[in-house]
Write a protein that holds these residues in place. Structure first.
Motif, PDB file in Angstrom:
ATOM      1  N   VAL A 187      -5.402  13.127  -2.286  1.00 20.14           N
ATOM      2  CA  VAL A 187      -4.641  12.006  -1.715  1.00 20.14           C
ATOM      3  C   VAL A 187      -5.343  10.695  -2.061  1.00 20.14           C
ATOM      4  O   VAL A 187      -6.543  10.558  -1.836  1.00 20.14           O
ATOM      5  CB  VAL A 187      -4.525  12.117  -0.175  1.00 20.14           C
ATOM      6  N   VAL A 188      -4.570   9.763  -2.645  1.00 19.27           N
ATOM      7  CA  VAL A 188      -5.117   8.436  -2.925  1.00 19.27           C
ATOM      8  C   VAL A 188      -4.237   7.384  -2.277  1.00 19.27           C
ATOM      9  O   VAL A 188      -3.044   7.590  -2.057  1.00 19.27           O
ATOM     10  CB  VAL A 188      -5.227   8.144  -4.444  1.00 19.27           C
ATOM     11  N   ALA A 189      -4.853   6.260  -1.964  1.00 22.00           N
ATOM     12  CA  ALA A 189      -4.132   5.085  -1.485  1.00 22.00           C
ATOM     13  C   ALA A 189      -4.217   4.039  -2.594  1.00 22.00           C
ATOM     14  O   ALA A 189      -5.276   3.862  -3.203  1.00 22.00           O
ATOM     15  CB  ALA A 189      -4.751   4.555  -0.205  1.00 22.00           C
ATOM     16  N   ILE A 190      -3.094   3.394  -2.862  1.00 18.41           N
ATOM     17  CA  ILE A 190      -3.039   2.359  -3.892  1.00 18.41           C
ATOM     18  C   ILE A 190      -2.671   1.045  -3.205  1.00 18.41           C
ATOM     19  O   ILE A 190      -1.665   0.966  -2.503  1.00 18.41           O
ATOM     20  CB  ILE A 190      -1.997   2.688  -4.977  1.00 18.41           C
ATOM     21  N   MET A 248       0.849  -1.183   0.000  1.00 15.77           N
ATOM     22  CA  MET A 248       0.000   0.000   0.000  1.00 15.77           C
ATOM     23  C   MET A 248       0.879   1.224   0.000  1.00 15.77           C
ATOM     24  O   MET A 248       1.880   1.275   0.697  1.00 15.77           O
ATOM     25  CB  MET A 248      -0.889   0.012   1.240  1.00 15.77           C
ATOM     26  N   VAL A 249       0.536   2.193  -0.848  1.00 15.38           N
ATOM     27  CA  VAL A 249       1.222   3.476  -0.849  1.00 15.38           C
ATOM     28  C   VAL A 249       0.163   4.570  -0.873  1.00 15.38           C
ATOM     29  O   VAL A 249      -0.956   4.354  -1.349  1.00 15.38           O
ATOM     30  CB  VAL A 249       2.174   3.658  -2.052  1.00 15.38           C
ATOM     31  N   ILE A 273      -7.438   1.614  -6.108  1.00 17.15           N
ATOM     32  CA  ILE A 273      -7.092   3.008  -5.841  1.00 17.15           C
ATOM     33  C   ILE A 273      -8.281   3.658  -5.153  1.00 17.15           C
ATOM     34  O   ILE A 273      -9.387   3.652  -5.703  1.00 17.15           O
ATOM     35  CB  ILE A 273      -6.727   3.769  -7.129  1.00 17.15           C
ATOM     36  N   GLU A 274      -8.043   4.169  -3.938  1.00 22.64           N
ATOM     37  CA  GLU A 274      -9.108   4.805  -3.173  1.00 22.64           C
ATOM     38  C   GLU A 274      -8.727   6.242  -2.860  1.00 22.64           C
ATOM     39  O   GLU A 274      -7.608   6.501  -2.411  1.00 22.64           O
ATOM     40  CB  GLU A 274      -9.341   4.065  -1.856  1.00 22.64           C
TER      41      GLU A 274
END
Length: 70
Positions: A47-50, A15-16, A40-41
């Motif tokens: 800001v997104v989290a992958i 997760m990044v 991808i959220e």
């Protein structure tokens, strides 16, 4: 340095978080997620989290970065 664990991320997933200086369309991010098999959220507007397999996360980051290189 102790490893950081993200709550709710399945075992074996990477997760990044990415913060954008300029917005990138949600539709384009969805295309990248589908192409590279990652999730991808949006956490905030910029800001997104992958989440996903480490290699897929890296490949999707390279694709996203290509939009910001001038």
């Amino acid at each position: 340095n102790a490893p950081k664990f993200a709550v709710g991320v399945p075992s074996g997933f990477s997760m990044v978080k990415v913060t954008f200086q300029e917005p990138l369309s949600e539709e384009r991010l969805n295309d990248i997620a589908e192409e590279y098999g990652v999730i991808i959220e949006f956490e905030e507007d910029d800001v997104v989290a992958i989440y996903g397999d480490q290699d897929n996360v890296k490949a999707s980051l390279k694709e996203i970065a290509s939009f910001f290189q001038k």
